[in-house]
Design a protein around this motif. Structure first.
Motif, PDB file in Angstrom:
ATOM      1  N   GLY A  47      35.460  28.819  36.678  1.00 29.62           N
ATOM      2  CA  GLY A  47      34.781  29.248  37.895  1.00 29.62           C
ATOM      3  C   GLY A  47      35.573  30.309  38.625  1.00 29.62           C
ATOM      4  N   TYR A  48      34.916  30.978  39.564  1.00 29.13           N
ATOM      5  CA  TYR A  48      35.517  32.066  40.325  1.00 29.13           C
ATOM      6  C   TYR A  48      35.741  31.632  41.773  1.00 29.13           C
ATOM      7  N   LEU A  49      36.815  32.100  42.331  1.00 33.60           N
ATOM      8  CA  LEU A  49      37.110  31.874  43.754  1.00 33.60           C
ATOM      9  C   LEU A  49      37.276  33.197  44.506  1.00 33.60           C
ATOM     10  N   ALA A  50      37.093  34.311  43.825  1.00 30.37           N
ATOM     11  CA  ALA A  50      37.252  35.629  44.444  1.00 30.37           C
ATOM     12  C   ALA A  50      36.087  36.518  44.017  1.00 30.37           C
ATOM     13  N   HIS A  51      35.924  37.602  44.712  1.00 31.56           N
ATOM     14  CA  HIS A  51      34.846  38.540  44.401  1.00 31.56           C
ATOM     15  C   HIS A  51      35.420  39.945  44.289  1.00 31.56           C
ATOM     16  N   GLU A  52      34.695  40.800  43.637  1.00 32.27           N
ATOM     17  CA  GLU A  52      35.158  42.171  43.447  1.00 32.27           C
ATOM     18  C   GLU A  52      35.363  42.864  44.786  1.00 32.27           C
ATOM     19  N   GLY A  53      36.447  43.642  44.878  1.00 27.74           N
ATOM     20  CA  GLY A  53      36.776  44.371  46.097  1.00 27.74           C
ATOM     21  C   GLY A  53      37.588  43.560  47.093  1.00 27.74           C
ATOM     22  N   GLN A  54      37.832  42.299  46.783  1.00 32.36           N
ATOM     23  CA  GLN A  54      38.581  41.439  47.724  1.00 32.36           C
ATOM     24  C   GLN A  54      40.058  41.772  47.677  1.00 32.36           C
ATOM     25  N   GLN A  55      40.657  41.890  48.848  1.00 37.71           N
ATOM     26  CA  GLN A  55      42.110  42.043  48.952  1.00 37.71           C
ATOM     27  C   GLN A  55      42.740  40.661  48.784  1.00 37.71           C
ATOM     28  N   VAL A  56      43.695  40.555  47.870  1.00 39.57           N
ATOM     29  CA  VAL A  56      44.348  39.271  47.638  1.00 39.57           C
ATOM     30  C   VAL A  56      45.852  39.439  47.780  1.00 39.57           C
ATOM     31  N   LYS A  57      46.502  38.343  48.121  1.00 39.61           N
ATOM     32  CA  LYS A  57      47.957  38.292  48.238  1.00 39.61           C
ATOM     33  C   LYS A  57      48.533  37.509  47.071  1.00 39.61           C
ATOM     34  N   THR A  58      49.838  37.628  46.919  1.00 33.21           N
ATOM     35  CA  THR A  58      50.515  36.812  45.917  1.00 33.21           C
ATOM     36  C   THR A  58      50.243  35.339  46.196  1.00 33.21           C
ATOM     37  N   GLY A  59      49.765  34.630  45.180  1.00 29.75           N
ATOM     38  CA  GLY A  59      49.486  33.208  45.335  1.00 29.75           C
ATOM     39  C   GLY A  59      48.108  32.882  45.841  1.00 29.75           C
ATOM     40  N   THR A  60      47.260  33.887  46.088  1.00 28.83           N
ATOM     41  CA  THR A  60      45.891  33.618  46.519  1.00 28.83           C
ATOM     42  C   THR A  60      45.095  32.985  45.378  1.00 28.83           C
ATOM     43  N   PRO A  61      44.429  31.841  45.596  1.00 25.11           N
ATOM     44  CA  PRO A  61      43.586  31.253  44.540  1.00 25.11           C
ATOM     45  C   PRO A  61      42.393  32.173  44.246  1.00 25.11           C
ATOM     46  N   ILE A  62      42.225  32.544  42.985  1.00 25.52           N
ATOM     47  CA  ILE A  62      41.145  33.472  42.612  1.00 25.52           C
ATOM     48  C   ILE A  62      40.180  32.871  41.597  1.00 25.52           C
ATOM     49  N   ALA A  63      40.546  31.766  40.963  1.00 28.14           N
ATOM     50  CA  ALA A  63      39.668  31.172  39.945  1.00 28.14           C
ATOM     51  C   ALA A  63      40.158  29.774  39.614  1.00 28.14           C
ATOM     52  N   ARG A  64      39.464  29.142  38.619  1.00 25.55           N
ATOM     53  CA  ARG A  64      39.858  27.802  38.170  1.00 25.55           C
ATOM     54  C   ARG A  64      39.944  27.792  36.651  1.00 25.55           C
ATOM     55  N   VAL A  65      40.893  27.007  36.166  1.00 25.03           N
ATOM     56  CA  VAL A  65      41.127  26.894  34.729  1.00 25.03           C
ATOM     57  C   VAL A  65      39.879  26.319  34.044  1.00 25.03           C
ATOM     58  N   GLY A  66      39.589  26.866  32.872  1.00 29.20           N
ATOM     59  CA  GLY A  66      38.472  26.348  32.074  1.00 29.20           C
ATOM     60  C   GLY A  66      38.731  26.580  30.594  1.00 29.20           C
ATOM     61  N   SER A  67      37.644  26.598  29.822  1.00 30.77           N
ATOM     62  CA  SER A  67      37.752  26.800  28.376  1.00 30.77           C
ATOM     63  C   SER A  67      36.584  27.629  27.877  1.00 30.77           C
ATOM     64  N   THR A  68      36.190  28.633  28.672  1.00 32.44           N
ATOM     65  CA  THR A  68      35.090  29.503  28.285  1.00 32.44           C
ATOM     66  C   THR A  68      35.595  30.552  27.309  1.00 32.44           C
ATOM     67  N   GLY A  69      34.653  31.134  26.529  1.00 29.51           N
ATOM     68  CA  GLY A  69      35.023  32.150  25.581  1.00 29.51           C
ATOM     69  C   GLY A  69      35.606  31.560  24.318  1.00 29.51           C
ATOM     70  N   ARG A  70      36.453  32.296  23.714  1.00 33.84           N
ATOM     71  CA  ARG A  70      37.057  31.873  22.445  1.00 33.84           C
ATOM     72  C   ARG A  70      38.283  31.020  22.763  1.00 33.84           C
TER      73      ARG A  70
END
Length: 379
Positions: free
Chosen positions: A322-345
């Protein structure tokens, strides 16, 4: 004749029978004692009386005046010595007072510098205790002021304050050098402010009385502040470098960067990042300051978030749930941006982490290792 003689004999016998009257006797005795006392006094004072009576009074008065003049000179000499001593003490006290004012000003500067250092995370430097507002004289065993001991005490406090200033500058400079060195090995050059121009010159002239002198204390404080500003710029540059772990909690590195055995084909294949196995839903963190440049899916990667950190460096976070951020968002070091998963290969929940320079993947491990060393140095 016989009758006259008999009459005289009769009068003598009558006088013998009556005697001397007592009052007359004691009066004569007192007069005799007074005469003797006057005679003794005259004998004792004869030289002075003789000189005074002989016209030598000018000599006697002159002798007294000479003695008084001699005593006056002696008193003036003693007063002069006391005044000199008092003047010397006053001068020393004035010097101590001036030193105390410098000490208080120096202490205020150091306090401001320590506060600035604390804001930047330099907490290893301790500030000496504040000096007293009033000059406290050290006294010796006799209770008199010991100016030498007092001056030594003031000098010691000034040295301690100067050491604190030097400690701040040394700590800031060492940390700046460490950050610059670590990032330099990664090919990242920090844009640090250039040091102030220090060119000086002029004709050699004799010092002028009353002219204000440049305060070494102010120059030292400026040097410390310059070191702090350089360190601040280095810290800011550090936050733009992807050297921070992109995941926390319960995880392990499950695969490295480079050629490896492909988990699906069993053959040799190139792996363009690091894998961190972790439970599904574990927060994924931005490895540095930046701007989210992509949120979506990519072939083989599954769900992906990409962050642009500037200077041609970016990071990719793949196989997300899953996603916790969106395009164009300013983020800092340590900002949560997503969640671990097993999508793709993917064979199981994990974070696939990549570092790109000029759109080419590079090994993230040296970045993360440098980050660990820098964080350990920063405490």
């Amino acid at each position: 004749m016989l009758r006259q003689s008999a009459s005289l004999g009769s009068q003598g016998d009558q006088s013998g029978r009556h005697g001397i009257h007592p009052a007359l006797f004691y009066g004569m005795f007192a007069l005799l004692l007074g005469a003797n006392a006057l005679s003794a006094t005259a004998l004792l004072m004869a030289p002075d009386i003789a000189r005074l009576l002989g016209g030598q009074n000018e000599m006697v008065l002159s002798a007294y005046e000479d003695r008084l003049a001699q005593m006056r000179v002696e008193i003036d000499r003693l007063h002069s010595r006391n005044y000199a001593q008092a003047g010397d003490i006053n001068l020393q006290l004035q010097d101590l007072s001036q030193q105390q004012e410098v000490l208080l000003e120096q202490h205020q500067l150091v306090r401001a510098l320590v506060s600035k250092a604390d804001q930047l995370g330099i907490a290893s430097v301790t500030l000496p205790e504040a000096p007293p507002d009033d000059l406290s004289l050290v006294t010796n065993l006799s209770g008199n002021p010991d100016l030498a001991a007092t001056a030594a005490s003031v000098t010691r406090m000034m040295d301690e304050t100067q050491q604190a200033m030097n400690g701040i500058a040394v700590a800031a400079t060492q940390r700046t050098d460490s950050i610059v060195s670590e990032l330099g090995r990664l090919g990242i050059e920090l844009d640090l402010p250039a040091p102030e121009l220090d060119g000086v010159g002029g004709p050699l002239l004799a010092p002028t009385d009353g002219a204000a002198a440049t305060s070494p204390m102010i120059e030292d404080a400026n040097a410390v502040m310059e070191a702090l500003l350089l360190y601040k710029a280095a810290r800011q540059g550090l936050e733009l470098a992807p050297v921070h772990m992109p995941i926390t909690g319960n995880f392990r590195q499950s695969s490295g960067y480079g050629n490896r055995k492909d988990p699906f084909t069993g053959g040799r294949a190139f792996h363009s990042g690091l894998d961190f196995a972790a439970p599904t839903g574990t927060s994924v963190l931005s490895a540095a300051d930046g701007v989210v440049s992509f949120v979506g899916e990519r072939s083989g990667y599954g769900k992906v978030v990409e962050v642009d950190h500037g200077n041609g460096i970016s990071t990719r976070y793949a196989h997300l749930s899953g996603y916790l951020a969106h395009e164009g968002q300013q983020v800092k070091t340590g900002t949560p941006i997503a969640r671990v998963g097993s999508t793709g290969r993917s064979t199981g929940p994990h974070l696939h982490f990549e570092v790109h320079r000029a759109d080419q993947s590079v090994d993230p491990k040296p970045f993360l290792d440098a980050g660990k060393r820098i964080l350990a140095m920063l405490g």
